[in-house]
Design an enzyme around this catalytic site. Structure first.
Site, PDB file in Angstrom:
ATOM      1  N   SER A   1     -15.023  25.736 -26.953  1.00 33.63           N
ATOM      2  CA  SER A   1     -15.316  24.296 -27.699  1.00 33.63           C
ATOM      3  C   SER A   1     -14.152  24.496 -28.823  1.00 33.63           C
ATOM      4  O   SER A   1     -13.743  25.378 -29.306  1.00 33.63           O
ATOM      5  CB  SER A   1     -16.538  24.275 -28.385  1.00 33.63           C
ATOM      6  OG  SER A   1     -16.472  23.428 -29.548  1.00 33.63           O
TER       7      SER A   1
ATOM      8  N   SER B   1       0.838  -1.349   0.109  1.00 32.11           N
ATOM      9  CA  SER B   1       0.020   0.169   0.008  1.00 32.11           C
ATOM     10  C   SER B   1       0.897   1.214   0.209  1.00 32.11           C
ATOM     11  O   SER B   1       0.222   2.139  -0.001  1.00 32.11           O
ATOM     12  CB  SER B   1      -1.198  -0.061   1.261  1.00 32.11           C
ATOM     13  OG  SER B   1      -0.198  -0.288   2.582  1.00 32.11           O
TER      14      SER B   1
ATOM     15  N   ASN C   1      -1.905  -2.828  13.049  1.00 31.31           N
ATOM     16  CA  ASN C   1      -3.247  -2.551  13.039  1.00 31.31           C
ATOM     17  C   ASN C   1      -3.939  -1.275  13.904  1.00 31.31           C
ATOM     18  O   ASN C   1      -4.776  -0.576  13.608  1.00 31.31           O
ATOM     19  CB  ASN C   1      -3.971  -3.735  13.696  1.00 31.31           C
ATOM     20  CG  ASN C   1      -3.765  -4.941  12.820  1.00 31.31           C
ATOM     21  OD1 ASN C   1      -3.125  -4.977  11.753  1.00 31.31           O
ATOM     22  ND2 ASN C   1      -3.954  -6.316  13.380  1.00 31.31           N
TER      23      ASN C   1
ATOM     24  N   ASN D   1     -18.509  27.355 -22.164  1.00 26.01           N
ATOM     25  CA  ASN D   1     -19.139  26.360 -21.335  1.00 26.01           C
ATOM     26  C   ASN D   1     -18.686  26.508 -20.132  1.00 26.01           C
ATOM     27  O   ASN D   1     -17.921  26.538 -19.736  1.00 26.01           O
ATOM     28  CB  ASN D   1     -18.658  25.043 -22.109  1.00 26.01           C
ATOM     29  CG  ASN D   1     -19.082  24.691 -23.606  1.00 26.01           C
ATOM     30  OD1 ASN D   1     -20.076  25.196 -24.012  1.00 26.01           O
ATOM     31  ND2 ASN D   1     -18.230  24.064 -24.212  1.00 26.01           N
TER      32      ASN D   1
ATOM     33  N   LYS E   1     -18.999  29.130 -28.530  1.00 24.39           N
ATOM     34  CA  LYS E   1     -19.135  28.608 -27.188  1.00 24.39           C
ATOM     35  C   LYS E   1     -18.464  28.950 -25.966  1.00 24.39           C
ATOM     36  O   LYS E   1     -17.341  29.355 -26.022  1.00 24.39           O
ATOM     37  CB  LYS E   1     -19.269  26.988 -27.276  1.00 24.39           C
ATOM     38  CG  LYS E   1     -19.937  26.343 -28.329  1.00 24.39           C
ATOM     39  CD  LYS E   1     -21.246  26.389 -27.900  1.00 24.39           C
ATOM     40  CE  LYS E   1     -21.483  25.339 -26.668  1.00 24.39           C
ATOM     41  NZ  LYS E   1     -22.119  24.163 -26.862  1.00 24.39           N
TER      42      LYS E   1
ATOM     43  N   THR F   1     -41.147  25.770  -8.841  1.00 25.79           N
ATOM     44  CA  THR F   1     -41.427  24.629  -8.621  1.00 25.79           C
ATOM     45  C   THR F   1     -41.505  23.675  -9.790  1.00 25.79           C
ATOM     46  O   THR F   1     -42.223  24.092 -10.756  1.00 25.79           O
ATOM     47  CB  THR F   1     -42.555  24.439  -7.566  1.00 25.79           C
ATOM     48  OG1 THR F   1     -43.679  24.824  -8.222  1.00 25.79           O
ATOM     49  CG2 THR F   1     -42.598  24.989  -6.464  1.00 25.79           C
TER      50      THR F   1
HETATM   51  N1  ARG Z   1      -1.188  -1.269   5.333  1.00 33.96           N
HETATM   52  C1  ARG Z   1      -2.069  -1.833   6.377  1.00 33.96           C
HETATM   53  C2  ARG Z   1      -3.391  -1.096   6.359  1.00 33.96           C
HETATM   54  O1  ARG Z   1      -3.585  -0.411   5.637  1.00 33.96           O
HETATM   55  C3  ARG Z   1      -1.653  -1.616   7.668  1.00 33.96           C
HETATM   56  C4  ARG Z   1      -2.118  -2.713   8.569  1.00 33.96           C
HETATM   57  C5  ARG Z   1      -1.551  -3.911   8.254  1.00 33.96           C
HETATM   58  N2  ARG Z   1      -1.817  -5.075   9.489  1.00 33.96           N
HETATM   59  C6  ARG Z   1      -1.551  -6.233   9.047  1.00 33.96           C
HETATM   60  N3  ARG Z   1      -1.553  -7.042  10.342  1.00 33.96           N
HETATM   61  N4  ARG Z   1      -1.059  -6.783   7.817  1.00 33.96           N
HETATM   62  O2  ARG Z   1      -4.526  -1.550   6.898  1.00 33.96           O
END
Ligand code: ARG
Length: 470
Positions: A284, A30, A117, A292, A290, A162
């Protein structure tokens, strides 16, 4: 689980006999979107380290080292020189790994009594809280700009609609103040959601709490949270606060979208009630004539994506057993995009309000069509003693006659009007004019210019009080 960062960097790799494939790595990582949480992550870590030291769980020297390392990491992130690694999965592990590189064992002690977490839940709450504060400020600015526009047009008459049909005359100022009310409730909603956002998950650790003698209230105070989350399972797993935020954001966009729809209609040459400054419009590529209204059109369109994010988050949550599941990682992109979209939209609308010019003649001409003062005539007859239903009937006949004669009620002679009711005298013309009609709706919430001015005063006072609360 206490993180042991292996040489390769994964926090958990000692347990595994084979590495994940590149595809799985990319799929599960992520970092490329959650790095946006970096400064909140650092703030959370610093508060955690401070508490660990105060409780004697780590030494004061370790805490000092953690602070030193984090200061450098912060500087690297702000300078854009921090190297984000996909191999390290997310923002939390990237920062922790760099900290350990910089300060050694002290860095490895930071994760004592904590899990990603509760760490990520804390980061998101800090992020949403900051977003709410920005959004509330922008709503405030937008309300101010719309109030300025209302003030300039407290007497400007336009048709009120209305069913998209001319109903009764109103003032443009009154119409603008309707949006000022909507955006005021939006700010209230955001501030109300903020109460439930502003609670600390840290201390929940992975899900059950921790065996270390932590002081959660202390961390909460350091980070400006009003309270701690009182159940560890709930703390790490629910994202209802983010959903609530997105619901409030969706309502802001609903109001923006309704306003956009009106701006587009009003700017259409067939209607021609307003013009929007060129800097908010585009031309346009094929039709040279035009101009817009792209900004309101796009805002109307972007409303859909914010609704989509709300639905996405609701769906993300509904199937998850307690406690944390990786599903929750999917909360971030919708949330981030919601914040970006709402903030950009509010900013541009506050600016655009000053670029709206009103065409009072076109509004007036439209208000003169469609017998906008028919209700005024009925009310006039009621005040002379006729029951409302009979008055309604008499005026309906008069309107029909006007339709045949192709004239407005105010253009009929007294003699012709009296054919519909002998209660009509020459004082009737005062109520049949547009000015008379709006001025007569002179009570709280009514469209009379006097009331519009009072409403503006009320809003300005509100805005000033809110401004000084900050
Ligand atoms: N990247 C994870 C999230 O956004 C962080 C927590 C991940 N925890 C885990 N036990 N994999 O939720």
């Amino acid at each position: 689980m206490t993180a042991q960062l292996s040489k390769k960097g994964e926090a958990w790799s000692a347990r595994f006999s084979e590495p994940v494939s590149d595809l799985v790595k990319r799929y599960t990582a992520s970092v490329f979107f959650d790095k946006r949480l970096a400064l909140f992550d650092i703030a959370g870590s610093l508060a955690h380290a401070e508490m660990l030291a105060a409780q004697g769980i780590i030494s004061a020297a370790d805490r000092a080292e953690i602070e030193r390392g984090m200061a450098q990491i912060k500087a690297e992130i702000e300078a854009g020189s921090f190297e984000w690694l996909l191999d390290l999965e997310d923002v939390h592990l990237n920062i922790e790994k760099r900290l350990t590189e910089l300060v050694g064992d002290a860095g490895k002690r930071l994760h004592t009594g904590r899990s990603r977490n509760d760490q990520v839940a804390t980061d998101i709450r800090l992020y949403v809280r900051a977003a709410i504060d920005d959004i509330v400020t922008l709503l405030h600015t937008l309300r101010g700009a719309l109030t300025d526009l209302a003030e300039k047009n407290a007497d400007t008459i336009m048709p009120g609609f209305t069913h998209m049909q001319v109903a009764q005359p109103i003032t443009f100022g009154h119409h603008m103040l309707a949006y000022v009310e909507m955006f005021g409730r939006d700010a209230e909603r955001m501030l109300d959601a903020r109460k439930r956002v502003n609670r600390l998950p840290l201390g929940a650790a992975a899900l059950a709490g921790t065996t270390f003698p932590i002081d959660r209230e202390r961390v909460a105070r350091t980070l400006g949270f009003d309270d701690v989350c009182h159940n560890s399972l709930d703390a790490v797993s629910d994202r209802d606060f983010a959903i609530e935020f997105c619901a409030a954001a969706a309502l802001i966009m609903t109001h923006i979208s309704r306003m956009s729809e009106e701006l587009v209609i009003w700017m259409s040459p067939r209607v021609g009630f307003i013009d929007i400054a060129d800097r908010f419009c585009t031309g346009s590529s094929i039709m040279p004539q035009k101009k817009n209204p792209d900004v309101p059109e796009l805002a109307r369109g972007k409303t859909g994506r914010v609704y989509g994010h709300l639905t996405g988050l609701l769906t993300l949550m509904k199937g998850q057993p307690l406690a944390y599941n990786k599903d929750n990682q999917e909360d971030k992109e919708p949330l981030f995009d919601t914040v970006d979209t709402v903030i950009d939209t509010l900013r541009i609308f506050a600016d655009m309000a000053g670029g709206i010019s009103v065409k009072p003649d076109a509004m007036r001409a439209a208000a003169l069509q469609g017998y906008a003062t028919a209700t005024d005539l009925a009310d006039y007859l009621v005040k002379k003693g006729l029951p409302f239903r009979d008055a309604h009937e008499a005026v309906a006949h008069a309107v029909r006659a006007c339709d045949d004669a192709k004239c407005d009620l105010s253009e009929m002679s007294l003699e012709r009007l009296r054919a519909f009711s002998t209660l009509i005298d020459d004082d009737v013309f005062a109520v049949l004019t547009l000015e008379g009609s709006v001025a007569a709706r002179d009570h709280v919430g009514g469209t009379a210019p006097r009331q519009v001015r009072l409403a503006i005063e009320r809003v300005r006072k509100q805005l000033m009080e809110q401004g000084t609360q900050k």
